[in-house]
Design a protein around this motif. Structure first.
Motif, short mmCIF file in Angstrom:
data_model
loop_
_atom_site.label_atom_id
_atom_site.label_comp_id
_atom_site.label_asym_id
_atom_site.label_seq_id
_atom_site.Cartn_x
_atom_site.Cartn_y
_atom_site.Cartn_z
N ALA A 1 -10.46 7.22 -4.17
CA ALA A 1 -9.17 6.67 -4.60
C ALA A 1 -8.25 7.77 -5.10
CB ALA A 1 -9.38 5.61 -5.68
N LEU B 1 0.84 -1.19 0.00
CA LEU B 1 0.00 0.00 0.00
C LEU B 1 0.88 1.25 0.00
CD1 LEU B 1 -2.68 -1.05 2.65
CD2 LEU B 1 -2.72 -1.38 0.18
N ALA C 1 -5.27 2.63 -5.64
CA ALA C 1 -5.79 2.11 -4.37
C ALA C 1 -6.16 0.63 -4.53
CB ALA C 1 -7.01 2.90 -3.92
N ALA D 1 -5.14 4.48 0.44
CA ALA D 1 -4.38 3.35 -0.10
C ALA D 1 -5.21 2.08 -0.18
CB ALA D 1 -3.14 3.10 0.76
#
Length: 633
Positions: A48, A17, A96, A53
Motif C-alpha cells: 500500500a 482510486l 489503498a 490503489a
C-alpha cells in the motif's frame, strides 16, 4: 486522442482510486491459526505504501473444504477477524482500497491431501486430478451460498470495503460458470443463478463485489469472449468490477518465456464484452505494456509478482523512475513455492516468515576492523553487483573488476539462451544502477591480490565454473558458448543431465532445437525429468518441446570406459554406443579459486564463490556483505 494514463484516478463503484495500479490477489503464507500474522500485515502495508490503489488480498478460504492448505486466511472463522482488521487498516492508512478474495477450489486439490471429497458443478474430471468430483447437490449449493455470506460478514467486520469472487484458473465458481464443465444449458442456468445470488447478497451487506475470470482454455473451465459477455450479462448490474486473467491451475503463472502480456492484444474485445470497471492482469512487467493496456481500455492494470519484487513500483513509475524498479524476472523460483513463505529471487528485503531479513551469510576470511570507505569487488555477477550498489548507495567508493567484457557472470550466459531472457531485465537494472551511482567498473581485467591491497575491504565474488566434460564431449557451458550455429548441421545430439533436473541442461536442449537439430536425446540418471525447475515452468516447457523430436531416457547416464562413449541404463546395465554425434554432458559447477589478498583489507566471499547455488543466494549474500561493511563505524 486517448489520453488515459496510469496516474489517472479511477472510479470503482462508490470509491475513487488514486491511480490505475491494482495489486491482484496473492498471499504471503505468513498465517498463524488461519489469521494474518504481523509479518503478513507488514508486507501488505508495504504494498500500500508503494502506491497501489486497489489491493486484493489473496487466498481467503471459505471453509475447511475450500482451500486445502494450512497457510491460507480462514475467513470463515470469527477468530481471524481482529488480525484481518489490522491488515485492512494498515492498507487503508496508506490510501489503498482493501478487497478480500474468496476462494473455493471445487474439483481442484492443488496436489495436497484433503479429508473431504471434492465437489463441482458436474462430475467432469479435471485434467489435473486423478478422479472425478462429486456433483454438487442442492444442499451443497446452499452451503456454498452460506459460506460466501459468512465470509462476507467477516470481511465487513474486518473493515474490507469489498470482496473478489475467484472464478478463474479452474476453481469452483469458474467451474460453475463454464459451459464445458457444467454441461447442459439448464444446469448452467442454475449455476449462474447461484453465483448471482451470492453477488446480490454480498452487495446487500454493503460490500463491493468484483469477480476474477479466466479468458481462454474453453476446453477446461475458461471462457471465450462471447462466453465472458454472456456471463457478465447475468451479473454486471450487481458487480463492482471484473478482473480478467488467463490460464488454469498449474500453468497460469507464466514464466519468463512469456515476453508479452497474453491479454494485451485482446483488451479491445474484452472491453466490448465488459460494461464494468475492468482490471486486466498477468505478465505486465514494463511500463510501456501497462500504458498500452490502459489506452486499449483497461481501467486498472493488475500486478502481483512485480510488486513482490518491487513494492514501490507504482510510486517509482509515476515519478518517472522506471530504471530504479527492481524487476520481476518471472523465474517463478521463490514466489511460487511458499517454502517457508512468500519470497522473491531478486528482492533480498523480502524475508521468510519469522525473520527480520532474508537469511544469508558471507564467508568472512578477514573481518572488518575499520570503516570500509573504499571497497574492491572481484566479480560482476549478481552477488558482486548487489554488493556494489548497496555499498555505493551508502557513500562508499566502490570499484568492480571482472575478467569478462560484460557484467552478469554466468547469469549473462543464462539470459542469452532461448526463453530465458527475463534475466536480462535484472542485468539491465544493475547496469542502470551502476551508472546512476557512478560505480567504477573495470571489465576485461584479471586481478591479483596485490592489485586490491590498498582498499579498505575486498569482496570476492568470482563465481563458479563448470568442470571439464569427459574426453570427446562438451560440457553445458562450452555448448552454450559455442552457440546454435555450431550445431546447425547436426541431425542429432545427445545431452546428458546430472539428474538434478535444473535449467542449464534444458537451456542447451532448447538452444539445439532452435539451431535446427532434428532429434535431441536427453538422458538423465534420475527417474524424472526437470524435477528441479518450478512446476508451472515445467508445464510451459513441455508445451514448447512437444513435437520437436525430443527422446527421453530415464535412469541413464554417460560412460566412457569399457565400451567407449556410451549411454548406460542404470537399471539393466545396458550400453548404447554413441558413434559420431555430439555429446554434451552436465558437469559439476565448482567455485572459482580465490585470489590471495595480502594483509590489510578485510576479505569477504559471496555467491557462487562460496558455493554454486541460485541467483537468490548470490543477491542476498551481496546485500549482507554490504551491510556488514556498512555496520563498522
Amino acid at each position: 486522442m486517448n489520453t488515459r494514463c496510469l496516474s489517472d484516478t479511477v472510479d470503482l463503484g462508490e470509491w475513487r482510486l488514486r491511480n490505475r495500479f491494482a495489486a491482484t490477489a496473492h498471499g504471503t503464507g505468513a498465517v498463524v491459526h488461519g489469521a494474518p500474522s504481523d509479518h503478513d500485515i507488514r508486507y501488505w502495508e508495504g504494498v500500500a505504501r508503494g502506491g497501489a490503489a486497489l489491493i486484493v488480498l489473496g487466498g481467503g478460504a471459505l471453509g475447511p473444504t475450500g482451500i486445502r492448505q494450512a497457510n491460507r486466511t480462514e475467513v470463515w472463522r470469527a477468530e481471524a477477524v481482529p488480525a484481518m482488521r489490522d491488515r485492512a487498516r494498515a492498507i487503508s492508512r496508506h490510501g489503498a482500497l482493501p478487497f478480500l478474495q474468496l476462494t473455493d477450489l471445487g474439483r481442484e486439490t492443488l496436489g495436497t491431501e484433503t479429508f473431504y471429497a471434492t465437489r463441482s458443478s458436474s462430475d467432469r474430471r479435471s485434467p489435473r486430478e486423478a478422479v472425478s468430483p462429486v456433483p454438487m447437490s442442492d444442499s451443497d449449493l446452499e452451503d456454498l451460498i452460506a459460506s460466501h455470506l459468512r465470509a462476507g460478514r467477516n470481511a465487513l467486520a474486518a473493515e474490507h470495503v469489498g470482496v473478489e469472487l475467484h472464478a478463474a484458473h479452474g476453481y469452483l465458481l469458474g467451474q460453475m460458470l463454464s459451459p464445458h464443465v457444467t454441461g447442459s444449458a439448464a444446469r448452467l442456468s442454475v449455476m449462474r443463478s447461484v453465483v448471482r445470488q451470492i453477488v446480490n447478497e454480498l452487495r446487500r451487506m454493503g460490500l463491493g463485489v468484483g469477480i476474477r475470470l479466466s479468458v481462454g482454455d474453453t476446453s477446461d473451465s475458461g471462457l471465450d469472449i462471447s462466453m465472458l459477455g454472456e456471463t457478465l450479462d447475468e451479473l454486471s448490474d450487481l458487480l463492482t468490477y471484473v478482473n480478467v486473467t488467463v490460464g488454469m491451475r498449474g500453468a497460469y503463472v507464466r514464466d519468463m518465456s512469456t515476453e508479452r502480456p497474453p491479454l494485451l492484444d485482446l483488451i479491445p474485445l474484452v472491453r466490448e464484452a465488459c460494461p464494468l470497471p475492468l482490471i486486466v492482469s498477468h505478465a505486465f512487467r514494463d511500463r510501456e505494456d501497462m500504458e498500452d493496456a490502459v489506452v486499449a481500455g483497461a481501467d486498472l492494470v493488475g500486478l502481483a509478482r512485480p510488486l513482490i519484487a518491487e513494492p514501490q513500483l507504482p510510486n517509482l513509475l509515476l515519478a518517472d523512475r522506471e530504471d530504479d524498479v527492481r524487476p520481476c524476472v518471472s523465474c517463478n523460483e521463490d514466489c511460487r513455492s511458499f517454502l517457508p513463505s512468500l519470497l522473491c529471487s531478486v528482492n533480498p528485503d523480502l524475508a521468510p516468515f519469522g525473520e527480520a531479513a532474508r537469511p544469508g551469510s558471507p564467508w568472512v576470511i578477514r573481518p572488518s576492523t575499520k570503516p570500509a570507505r573504499s571497497v574492491s569487488i572481484i566479480g560482476a555477477g549478481p552477488a558482486g553487483l548487489e554488493a556494489a550498489i548497496s555499498l555505493r548507495s551508502a557513500g562508499r567508493d566502490v570499484t568492480v573488476y571482472d575478467a569478462r567484457d560484460h557484467i552478469g557472470g554466468a547469469l549473462a550466459m543464462a539470459a542469452s539462451v532461448p526463453h530465458r531472457a527475463g534475466w536480462r531485465r535484472l542485468l539491465d537494472y544493475y547496469r542502470n544502477q551502476l551508472e546512476r551511482l557512478d560505480v567504477e567498473v573495470r571489465l576485461g581485467q584479471r586481478v591479483a591480490g596485490e592489485d586490491v591491497a590498498e582498499a579498505d575491504a575486498v569482496i570476492l565474488a568470482g563465481g563458479s565454473e563448470e568442470a571439464p566434460a569427459p574426453p570427446g564431449c562438451m560440457n553445458l557451458t562450452e555448448a552454450l558458448l559455442a552457440g546454435p550455429e555450431s550445431f546447425s548441421n547436426c541431425p542429432s545430439v545427445t545431452v546428458v543431465d546430472d539428474g538434478f533436473g535444473w535449467w542449464p541442461s534444458t537451456n542447451v536442449v532448447e538452444m539445439l532445437f532452435d539451431a535446427g537439430v532434428k532429434q535431441v536425446t536427453f538422458a538423465s540418471p534420475s527417474t524424472s525429468f526437470w524435477a528441479g525447475i518450478p512446476a508451472e515452468s515445467r508445464v510451459q516447457l513441455m508445451s514448447r518441446l512437444r513435437g520437436r523430436g525430443l527422446r527421453l531416457l530415464a535412469a541413464t547416464t554417460f560412460v566412457n570406459e569399457v565400451t567407449g562413449a556410451s549411454l548406460c541404463n542404470l537399471l539393466g546395465a545396458e550400453f548404447t554406443p554413441l558413434d559420431g554425434e555430439p555429446v554434451i554432458v552436465a558437469s559439476e559447477r565448482r567455485s572459482v579459486p580465490l585470489i590471495d589478498v595480502p594483509s590489510g583489507p578485510s576479505v569477504h566471499v559471496i555467491g557462487d564463490a562460496v558455493q554454486p547455488r541460485k541467483v537468490a543466494h548470490a543477491i542476498t549474500e551481496g546485500r549482507r556483505a554490504a551491510e556488514l561493511l556498512r555496520a563498522v563505524k
